[in-house]
Design a protein around this motif. Structure first.
Motif, PDB file in Angstrom:
ATOM      1  N   GLY A 217      23.505 -25.634  33.678  1.00 15.71           N
ATOM      2  CA  GLY A 217      24.019 -25.008  32.468  1.00 15.71           C
ATOM      3  C   GLY A 217      25.466 -25.325  32.154  1.00 15.71           C
ATOM      4  N   GLU A 218      26.308 -25.472  33.206  1.00 19.93           N
ATOM      5  CA  GLU A 218      27.728 -25.703  32.966  1.00 19.93           C
ATOM      6  C   GLU A 218      28.162 -27.136  33.298  1.00 19.93           C
ATOM      7  OE1 GLU A 218      29.989 -22.727  35.019  1.00 19.93           O
ATOM      8  OE2 GLU A 218      28.747 -21.076  34.278  1.00 19.93           O
ATOM      9  N   LEU A 219      27.815 -27.593  34.492  1.00 18.65           N
ATOM     10  CA  LEU A 219      28.240 -28.935  34.878  1.00 18.65           C
ATOM     11  C   LEU A 219      27.388 -30.022  34.239  1.00 18.65           C
ATOM     12  CD1 LEU A 219      28.946 -28.419  38.689  1.00 18.65           C
ATOM     13  CD2 LEU A 219      30.582 -28.433  36.800  1.00 18.65           C
ATOM     14  N   ARG A 220      26.147 -29.677  33.967  1.00 20.25           N
ATOM     15  CA  ARG A 220      25.208 -30.612  33.356  1.00 20.25           C
ATOM     16  C   ARG A 220      25.157 -31.933  34.120  1.00 20.25           C
ATOM     17  NH1 ARG A 220      27.054 -27.269  29.270  1.00 20.25           N
ATOM     18  NH2 ARG A 220      28.993 -28.415  29.016  1.00 20.25           N
ATOM     19  N   ILE A 221      25.351 -33.052  33.464  1.00 17.22           N
ATOM     20  CA  ILE A 221      25.135 -34.352  34.110  1.00 17.22           C
ATOM     21  C   ILE A 221      26.102 -34.608  35.258  1.00 17.22           C
ATOM     22  CG2 ILE A 221      26.640 -35.797  32.672  1.00 17.22           C
ATOM     23  CD1 ILE A 221      24.179 -37.765  32.550  1.00 17.22           C
ATOM     24  N   ARG A 222      27.229 -33.909  35.270  1.00 20.43           N
ATOM     25  CA  ARG A 222      28.190 -34.082  36.371  1.00 20.43           C
ATOM     26  C   ARG A 222      27.586 -33.685  37.715  1.00 20.43           C
ATOM     27  NH1 ARG A 222      32.691 -30.255  34.258  1.00 20.43           N
ATOM     28  NH2 ARG A 222      33.442 -30.493  36.415  1.00 20.43           N
ATOM     29  N   SER A 223      26.546 -32.829  37.694  1.00 17.46           N
ATOM     30  CA  SER A 223      25.950 -32.361  38.949  1.00 17.46           C
ATOM     31  C   SER A 223      25.263 -33.473  39.742  1.00 17.46           C
ATOM     32  CB  SER A 223      24.952 -31.231  38.667  1.00 17.46           C
ATOM     33  OG  SER A 223      25.627 -30.054  38.278  1.00 17.46           O
ATOM     34  N   TRP A 224      24.893 -34.552  39.072  1.00 18.29           N
ATOM     35  CA  TRP A 224      24.296 -35.659  39.828  1.00 18.29           C
ATOM     36  C   TRP A 224      25.249 -36.168  40.916  1.00 18.29           C
ATOM     37  CZ3 TRP A 224      19.367 -36.742  39.955  1.00 18.29           C
ATOM     38  CH2 TRP A 224      18.541 -36.390  38.870  1.00 18.29           C
ATOM     39  N   THR A 225      26.528 -36.132  40.627  1.00 16.00           N
ATOM     40  CA  THR A 225      27.499 -36.565  41.630  1.00 16.00           C
ATOM     41  C   THR A 225      28.212 -35.382  42.276  1.00 16.00           C
ATOM     42  OG1 THR A 225      29.099 -36.893  39.829  1.00 16.00           O
ATOM     43  CG2 THR A 225      27.881 -38.836  40.592  1.00 16.00           C
ATOM     44  N   GLU A 226      28.717 -34.448  41.456  1.00 16.62           N
ATOM     45  CA  GLU A 226      29.536 -33.365  41.995  1.00 16.62           C
ATOM     46  C   GLU A 226      28.739 -32.385  42.853  1.00 16.62           C
ATOM     47  OE1 GLU A 226      31.975 -31.479  39.019  1.00 16.62           O
ATOM     48  OE2 GLU A 226      32.466 -33.398  38.062  1.00 16.62           O
ATOM     49  N   GLU A 227      27.466 -32.185  42.550  1.00 17.25           N
ATOM     50  CA  GLU A 227      26.633 -31.266  43.326  1.00 17.25           C
ATOM     51  C   GLU A 227      25.624 -31.991  44.212  1.00 17.25           C
ATOM     52  OE1 GLU A 227      27.016 -28.034  43.566  1.00 17.25           O
ATOM     53  OE2 GLU A 227      28.723 -28.063  42.190  1.00 17.25           O
ATOM     54  N   GLY A 228      25.694 -33.313  44.250  1.00 17.93           N
ATOM     55  CA  GLY A 228      24.853 -34.073  45.163  1.00 17.93           C
ATOM     56  C   GLY A 228      23.399 -34.195  44.768  1.00 17.93           C
ATOM     57  N   TRP A 229      23.100 -34.064  43.479  1.00 17.86           N
ATOM     58  CA  TRP A 229      21.709 -34.205  43.053  1.00 17.86           C
ATOM     59  C   TRP A 229      21.157 -35.586  43.432  1.00 17.86           C
ATOM     60  CZ3 TRP A 229      21.276 -32.056  37.325  1.00 17.86           C
ATOM     61  CH2 TRP A 229      21.492 -30.672  37.353  1.00 17.86           C
ATOM     62  N   TRP A 230      21.974 -36.609  43.254  1.00 19.42           N
ATOM     63  CA  TRP A 230      21.473 -37.971  43.445  1.00 19.42           C
ATOM     64  C   TRP A 230      21.032 -38.218  44.891  1.00 19.42           C
ATOM     65  CZ3 TRP A 230      19.688 -41.597  40.404  1.00 19.42           C
ATOM     66  CH2 TRP A 230      19.454 -42.866  40.936  1.00 19.42           C
ATOM     67  N   THR A 231      21.732 -37.657  45.824  1.00 14.98           N
ATOM     68  CA  THR A 231      21.420 -37.913  47.238  1.00 14.98           C
ATOM     69  C   THR A 231      20.479 -36.866  47.844  1.00 14.98           C
ATOM     70  OG1 THR A 231      23.412 -36.698  47.895  1.00 14.98           O
ATOM     71  CG2 THR A 231      23.614 -39.093  47.621  1.00 14.98           C
ATOM     72  N   ALA A 232      19.965 -35.951  47.020  1.00 22.33           N
ATOM     73  CA  ALA A 232      19.106 -34.887  47.543  1.00 22.33           C
ATOM     74  C   ALA A 232      17.872 -35.400  48.279  1.00 22.33           C
ATOM     75  CB  ALA A 232      18.699 -33.935  46.410  1.00 22.33           C
ATOM     76  N   PRO A 233      17.170 -36.433  47.809  1.00 24.25           N
ATOM     77  CA  PRO A 233      15.955 -36.858  48.505  1.00 24.25           C
ATOM     78  C   PRO A 233      16.171 -37.248  49.968  1.00 24.25           C
ATOM     79  CG  PRO A 233      15.973 -37.758  46.293  1.00 24.25           C
ATOM     80  CD  PRO A 233      17.325 -37.143  46.519  1.00 24.25           C
ATOM     81  N   GLU A 234      17.240 -37.967  50.241  1.00 24.29           N
ATOM     82  CA  GLU A 234      17.479 -38.351  51.638  1.00 24.29           C
ATOM     83  C   GLU A 234      18.181 -37.236  52.415  1.00 24.29           C
ATOM     84  OE1 GLU A 234      20.492 -40.843  49.135  1.00 24.29           O
ATOM     85  OE2 GLU A 234      18.465 -40.024  48.928  1.00 24.29           O
ATOM     86  N   ARG A 235      19.034 -36.466  51.746  1.00 26.13           N
ATOM     87  CA  ARG A 235      19.714 -35.360  52.427  1.00 26.13           C
ATOM     88  C   ARG A 235      18.700 -34.305  52.907  1.00 26.13           C
ATOM     89  NH1 ARG A 235      22.572 -33.631  48.343  1.00 26.13           N
ATOM     90  NH2 ARG A 235      21.393 -31.750  47.816  1.00 26.13           N
ATOM     91  N   ILE A 236      17.772 -33.949  52.044  1.00 28.92           N
ATOM     92  CA  ILE A 236      16.760 -32.967  52.430  1.00 28.92           C
ATOM     93  C   ILE A 236      15.782 -33.579  53.425  1.00 28.92           C
ATOM     94  CG2 ILE A 236      14.969 -31.427  51.549  1.00 28.92           C
ATOM     95  CD1 ILE A 236      16.530 -31.431  48.873  1.00 28.92           C
ATOM     96  N   GLY A 237      15.542 -34.869  53.295  1.00 22.57           N
ATOM     97  CA  GLY A 237      14.705 -35.555  54.280  1.00 22.57           C
ATOM     98  C   GLY A 237      15.283 -35.455  55.678  1.00 22.57           C
ATOM     99  N   ASP A 238      16.616 -35.552  55.771  1.00 27.67           N
ATOM    100  CA  ASP A 238      17.266 -35.434  57.080  1.00 27.67           C
ATOM    101  C   ASP A 238      17.159 -34.012  57.644  1.00 27.67           C
ATOM    102  OD1 ASP A 238      17.944 -38.089  57.150  1.00 27.67           O
ATOM    103  OD2 ASP A 238      20.029 -37.807  56.552  1.00 27.67           O
ATOM    104  N   ARG A 239      17.000 -33.020  56.771  1.00 31.94           N
ATOM    105  CA  ARG A 239      16.815 -31.643  57.257  1.00 31.94           C
ATOM    106  C   ARG A 239      15.384 -31.426  57.759  1.00 31.94           C
ATOM    107  NH1 ARG A 239      19.361 -26.915  53.766  1.00 31.94           N
ATOM    108  NH2 ARG A 239      18.899 -25.886  55.756  1.00 31.94           N
ATOM    109  N   ILE A 240      14.437 -32.107  57.170  1.00 28.34           N
ATOM    110  CA  ILE A 240      13.047 -32.008  57.622  1.00 28.34           C
ATOM    111  C   ILE A 240      12.843 -32.787  58.921  1.00 28.34           C
ATOM    112  CG2 ILE A 240      10.664 -32.670  57.040  1.00 28.34           C
ATOM    113  CD1 ILE A 240      11.364 -32.078  54.110  1.00 28.34           C
ATOM    114  N   ALA A 241      13.592 -33.856  59.089  1.00 22.82           N
ATOM    115  CA  ALA A 241      13.384 -34.776  60.211  1.00 22.82           C
ATOM    116  C   ALA A 241      13.277 -34.099  61.576  1.00 22.82           C
ATOM    117  CB  ALA A 241      14.478 -35.840  60.218  1.00 22.82           C
TER     118      ALA A 241
END
Length: 421
Positions: free
Chosen positions: A65-89
């Motif tokens: 709602g506030e950061l919008r597209i900035r969240s892909w970098t500032e909130e780590g949206w882009w790296t979520a697939p591998e970051r969460i994968g490392d938590r499942i590992a």
């Protein structure tokens, strides 16, 4: 108080995981006329972790709602697939950098099976093998239907023959034409746990590659992907990992195979230069080549919040120990409360052959489960005559188990007493 109820009280008092129950939002008063609700369907959909609603509200209101597209970098949206994968590992016995989260289980099964065939053929080519081409995909004959459908499609795409074989028959059925084998770690109907180390070794001895479906084991018992040299694995996250309905699945690609893994679904997210917008595809290094398109961020971050329940020293070994204790106790209570011959247990007795569910066969199973749910004991029914009860140790207690067996006995007695039964 009856003997099983006393025993349940003692077991709950000694339960080292009892405090984890507070990490979930459970409908404690939703048990209808019979008392508190007992949720034994976590093998279909895990309960809601308490951290998820607040985290999702932040994702929606602030990040989107506030950061919008900035969240892909500032909130780590882009790296979520591998970051969460490392938590499942760690929950499936894998080192970091080998799991990527995204897409459905079915899509990941397709990637993994086609990728396994290509790995087998490329290995033969590199070794200068002079034998017949590897043109067979073997699939667990008792598999969840979708896995069979996907394997059949993968066979058509790769020019392979599909051969359904029961897991016990896999070692004798393997041959020099086998390219890939798709197996379920735990049978979804019966809860039977298959021998992952031995079957993986047999597949490798035949020069083939193995794909394991971990949907009914990840988060419930140790898997040991790295320890046992598994090639590829897939799994959902909405069962014992409590990621929520439709939560994204994951794909494991063993580190030693990643530079040769050729996904049949290349997408811009798995490109080595995703923002280069080049017409030619060049796969990203590592597990990232298992990505395809834009991640489903809302579901992805709900899953990430759900995984917080594993923080603070909870181990998969402790979860497995409680799972076995819960299922043992459930069977003891069923034996104590249910008249002999009224139900048949389909789940193996030995601990080494049992997942985290109990399957009981009985006449009128669909009606029996409907009545159980009306009384607040929630399991599920599988056609034509199977009652399934899933035991998630992070939020199921021994009093839950005792009550479930007691209500089951009451319902069975009612059904038996009705005219025409």
């Amino acid at each position: 108080m009856s003997e099983p109820r006393l025993r349940a009280k003692e077991l709950d008092a000694a339960d080292g995981l009892a405090a984890q129950r507070a990490e979930f939002l459970l409908d404690e008063g939703g048990g209808g006329s019979g008392g508190e609700a007992v949720y034994l369907d976590g093998n279909s959909l895990g309960a809601l972790p308490a951290a998820v609603p607040g985290r999702l509200e932040d994702v929606v209101r602030r990040q989107w709602g506030e950061l919008r597209i900035r969240s892909w970098t500032e909130e780590g949206w882009w790296t979520a697939p591998e970051r969460i994968g490392d938590r499942i590992a760690p929950l499936v016995g894998a080192a970091a950098g080998q799991i990527v989260v995204g897409d459905s289980t079915s899509v990941n099964v397709f990637k993994a099976v086609v990728g396994a065939v290509r790995l087998a053929r490329s290995a033969d080519t590199a070794a200068g093998a002079a034998g017949p081409a590897r043109d067979e995909i073997m699939v667990d004959a008792t598999t969840f239907p979708t896995d069979g459908y996907i394997a059949e499609s993968a066979a058509r795409m790769t020019g392979c023959t599909l051969r359904p074989v029961p897991p016990s028959g896999i070692p004798d059925a393997l041959g020099d034409r086998t390219a890939a084998v798709l197996l379920n770690h735990v049978d979804y109907r019966t809860g039977r746990l298959h021998d992952l180390p031995a079957l993986t070794a047999a597949v490798h001895a035949a020069g083939a590659y193995v794909v394991w479906d971990l949907c009914h084991s990840a988060g419930a018992l140790p898997v040991g992907l790295d320890e046992h040299g598994v090639d590829l694995a897939v799994g959902c996250t909405y069962k014992y990992l409590n990621g929520g309905p439709g939560a994204p699945a994951y794909l494991y690609v063993r580190a030693e195979l990643q530079d040769r893994f050729d996904s049949p679904l290349p997408g811009w997210n798995s490109h080595a230069e995703p923002f280069g917008m080049r017409p030619e595809y060049a796969p990203a290094p590592g597990a990232l080549r298992g990505r395809v398109g834009t991640p489903d961020i809302l579901s992805m971050l709900a899953l990430e919040a759900a995984l917080d329940v594993w923080d603070g020293g909870v181990t998969i070994e402790a979860v497995r120990a409680k799972s076995l204790a819960l299922t043992d106790f459930f069977l003891e209570c069923v034996e104590a409360y249910v008249p002999e011959g009224r139900v048949e247990c389909l789940t193996p007795g030995p601990h080494g052959e049992r997942g985290s569910q109990i399957a009981l066969r009985c006449p009128d199973a669909g009606d029996v489960m409907k009545r159980l749910i009306e009384r607040g004991v929630v399991g599920d029914f599988r056609h034509p005559d199977v009652l399934r009860f899933g035991f998630t140790p992070l939020y199921v207690g021994f009093a839950d188990v005792e009550r479930a067996a007691r209500v089951l006995a009451e319902v069975l007695a009612e059904v038996l007493a009705e005219p025409g039964t």
